[in-house]
Design a protein around this motif. Structure first.
Motif, mmCIF file in Angstrom:
data_model
loop_
_atom_site.group_PDB
_atom_site.id
_atom_site.type_symbol
_atom_site.label_atom_id
_atom_site.label_comp_id
_atom_site.label_asym_id
_atom_site.label_seq_id
_atom_site.Cartn_x
_atom_site.Cartn_y
_atom_site.Cartn_z
ATOM 1 N N ASP A 315 47.706 32.490 39.815
ATOM 2 C CA ASP A 315 47.529 32.000 38.449
ATOM 3 C C ASP A 315 47.150 30.523 38.501
ATOM 4 N N GLN A 318 49.701 27.811 38.095
ATOM 5 C CA GLN A 318 50.787 27.738 39.070
ATOM 6 C C GLN A 318 50.355 27.087 40.377
ATOM 7 N N PRO A 439 51.305 36.311 42.997
ATOM 8 C CA PRO A 439 51.824 36.095 41.647
ATOM 9 C C PRO A 439 53.125 36.852 41.388
ATOM 10 N N GLU A 440 53.227 38.071 41.931
ATOM 11 C CA GLU A 440 54.412 38.885 41.689
ATOM 12 C C GLU A 440 55.663 38.222 42.274
ATOM 13 N N LEU A 442 56.063 35.023 43.165
ATOM 14 C CA LEU A 442 56.323 33.735 42.528
ATOM 15 C C LEU A 442 56.978 33.908 41.164
ATOM 16 N N ASN A 443 56.479 34.854 40.379
ATOM 17 C CA ASN A 443 57.048 35.073 39.044
ATOM 18 C C ASN A 443 58.485 35.592 39.126
ATOM 19 N N ALA A 444 58.786 36.325 40.190
ATOM 20 C CA ALA A 444 60.146 36.851 40.355
ATOM 21 C C ALA A 444 61.099 35.822 40.949
ATOM 22 N N GLN A 446 61.321 31.990 40.366
ATOM 23 C CA GLN A 446 60.843 30.755 39.765
ATOM 24 C C GLN A 446 61.413 29.511 40.445
ATOM 25 N N THR A 469 52.231 25.717 45.103
ATOM 26 C CA THR A 469 52.249 26.721 44.038
ATOM 27 C C THR A 469 53.683 27.056 43.659
ATOM 28 N N CYS A 470 53.902 27.239 42.359
ATOM 29 C CA CYS A 470 55.245 27.519 41.834
ATOM 30 C C CYS A 470 55.094 28.106 40.439
ATOM 31 N N ALA A 471 55.977 29.049 40.077
ATOM 32 C CA ALA A 471 55.916 29.672 38.754
ATOM 33 C C ALA A 471 56.652 28.865 37.691
ATOM 34 N N ASP A 472 57.385 27.845 38.092
ATOM 35 C CA ASP A 472 58.111 27.002 37.134
ATOM 36 C C ASP A 472 57.168 25.921 36.618
#
Length: 602
Positions: A315, A318, A439-440, A442-444, A446, A469-472
């Motif tokens: 993403d 991210q 993405p999966e 990372l989103n799981a 955060q 990269t980070c989902a937060d």
């Protein structure tokens, strides 16, 4: 035989260093260039040394007369040094050329004794000492045939960078027989000066002579010994790191952290890259666009984040691109109020950037550790984040994906981040899909921050590319605000744009690398004095036994074989252990290293 040294020039590019002294009196490690050269020449039975002076000539003469040399030094003054070039300095010494066989040298050279010995001992009467051309070199370039005939002195118009593999640079040390000077050089020197003036270089005369069928000027290809030409302050800095004592040379080179293409023949087993990527096809595509890339602004950070995200299947919101991973590490680590968990030994940049750390020192003999070891140690400690480099540097230790997931959950339960550095992960062959960079995942998770050095895995350290990269979104925003609009250059951006279509080639390169790593491990394992530790990265950690010092081994490799390895004896977490880290290079280089180690340890 006699020697002529041309020392009239002003050395303007050395700025204030030559304002009050001649260029050849500039010291390299406290020894003036001219003193070193004269003492080297003084070791041979020369009839005399002719020194052509100019800028600050009286000061130079006084200094040379104070040296107490065995060989007589004769001085010739060039009174118009400011308006002429070295062709006139040699013209003033032309009568000396007619008296004896002559070594001709320029006074801004520094070299090892064997460089002089080679040209003096070579039985051929008329020689230009030459070295394979390298990209950092400047000055006279020649073409040589298989019989060492100098076919051509290249002009700037003739020079083509795509052909440099066939070029030789003159070292600016020549040997002329008395007969050659009489029949060729002096007559052409007089004619050239009369027709075209004295604001030229003496090589122009050689260029004309090389057009004759019977010129008899050969090339002597430099075989041993370092040399360097000092024109500016950067040259002086490099010369001081090459021509220092054997104990200091390793330290001086290590403190440069790269730029080793300017060191003739240096084989770098210290810094870590992929030896099999990028391939020639990818490099060809970059070369084809080099001109437009060099003369164009790169896109801003947001566009490059989008490029990286697209290529990595992530993403765009991210991902952050950095001018190397270090640019991304610093703002992240400096933001934490509570301590950061770091490992020792490991990549020190994380520890250096954090305000406070709680280190876990690996205690096992082979520097291995598990996720359980880390969780046990940090279970009663309050952290902002825990840093894991996997595979680790310098141990090569690898933790399986399922265990890293447990570590991520462990950190999440304690409201801490897990900073996972996957810079070396692509070199591992333990699992099919070891990366968390999806993405999966990372989103799981955060609380998971991934960092990857593109430089190491993709073999492009000169482009300075790193990924975070980070989902937060708060973490992304925190690091993002510290980055400039343009933080990577156009070449790096173009690499991000095109490297996705080379993923098949990249996978092939990794397979080839893994085979080469196994072969290197086997070669090093045959050396009795080395203990090897298994590595999943692009290097191998070796401990030196039988009373050998890692520092001594690194010094000997550098000073005897021009090979640079990483001495780890003072690295935090490795004190008291005699370890070196050896990068995996191609098979030919690896064999050269192993042969050198066998000779040293024998």
């Amino acid at each position: 035989m006699q020697a002529i040294i041309l020392a009239a020039g002003m050395g303007r590019r050395l700025k204030q260093l030559t304002e009050h002294q001649p260029k050849c009196m500039v010291p390299v490690n406290k020894i003036p260039l001219i003193e070193r050269m004269l003492r080297q020449l003084d070791q041979y039975d020369l009839e005399k040394i002719i020194l052509v002076t100019g800028h600050k000539g009286e000061l130079l003469r006084s200094f040379v007369e104070s040296l107490s040399l065995r060989t007589t030094v004769v001085f010739i003054d060039n009174p118009v040094y400011e308006t002429t070039n070295n062709i006139y300095s040699l013209y003033l010494a032309k009568d000396c050329l007619l008296e004896d066989d002559t070594l001709l040298l320029e006074s801004d050279l520094i070299f090892e004794q064997e460089v002089l010995t080679q040209i003096i001992k070579d039985p051929r009467p008329n020689l230009a000492l030459t070295a394979p051309f390298e990209s950092w070199m400047d000055g006279t370039v020649v073409l040589i045939d298989q019989q060492d005939n100098i076919m051509k002195f290249l002009t700037r118009k003739d020079f083509r960078f795509e052909d440099i593999h066939s070029y030789y640079k003159t070292v600016n040390i020549y040997k002329f027989s008395q007969n050659f000077s009489s029949t060729h050089y002096v007559p052409f020197l007089e004619a050239y000066s009369k027709a075209l003036g004295n604001n030229a270089y003496y090589e122009q005369v050689l260029k004309v002579i090389s057009l004759l069928d019977d010129h008899d000027l050969k090339a002597s290809r430099l075989e041993n010994g370092f040399w360097y030409e000092i024109d500016d302050e950067q040259d002086l800095d490099i010369a001081e790191s090459i021509f220092t004592d054997s104990q200091s040379r390793l330290l001086r080179l290590s403190e440069r952290y790269g730029g080793y293409w300017r060191y003739p023949g240096l084989l770098d087993f210290c810094y870590l890259v992929n030896p099999y990527f990028p391939n020639s096809r990818l490099m060809g595509e970059i070369k084809a666009s080099f001109e437009i890339l060099t003369t164009s602004y790169p896109s801003g950070l947001d566009i490059n984040n989008l490029l990286a995200a697209k290529s990595l299947g992530l993403d765009k919101n991210q991902v952050l691109t950095g001018n190397g991973a270090t640019e991304l590490i610093k703002p992240l680590l400096r933001s934490f109020e509570k301590p950061v968990g770091v490992l020792r030994p490991s990549f020190s940049e994380y520890e250096n950037c954090a305000a406070s750390v709680i280190p876990y020192t690996v205690s096992s003999r082979d520097f291995s550790y598990t996720a359980e070891d880390l969780m046990d140690f940090y279970s009663d400690k309050e952290l902002s984040a825990l840093v894991l480099v996997n595979p680790d540097n310098p141990s090569g230790n690898y933790i399986k994906k399922e265990d890293v997931q447990k570590l991520a959950q462990f950190c999440k339960d304690r409201n801490a981040l897990l900073i996972l550095d996957e810079s070396f992960l692509d070199f591992s062959d333990k699992e099919e899909e070891p990366s968390f960079m999806t993405p999966e995942i990372l989103n799981a998770n955060q609380n998971l921050v991934l960092i990857k050095s593109i430089s190491k895995s993709y073999g492009v350290p000169g482009l300075r590319l790193g990924i975070l990269t980070c989902a937060d979104p708060d973490i992304i925003a925190l690091v993002r605000k510290e980055l400039p609009i343009w933080n990577i250059n156009s070449l790096a951006e173009y690499f991000l744009q095109i490297f996705e279509k080379y993923q098949g080639d990249y996978r092939d390169a990794l397979k080839q690398f893994q085979e080469t790593r196994d072969e290197l491990f086997s070669l090093l394992g045959s050396i009795r004095q080395l203990t090897l530790y298994p590595s999943q990265a692009n290097f191998i950690l070796c401990e030196v036994r039988d009373g050998c010092s890692a520092h001594q081994i690194a010094e000997l490799l550098l000073n005897r074989y021009n090979i640079l390895v990483k001495d780890l004896s003072h690295k935090p977490g490795m004190e008291g252990r005699e370890c070196i880290r050896i990068a995996v290079r191609n098979k030919e280089d690896n064999k050269r290293l192993c042969d050198a180690l066998k000779h040293i340890l024998r």
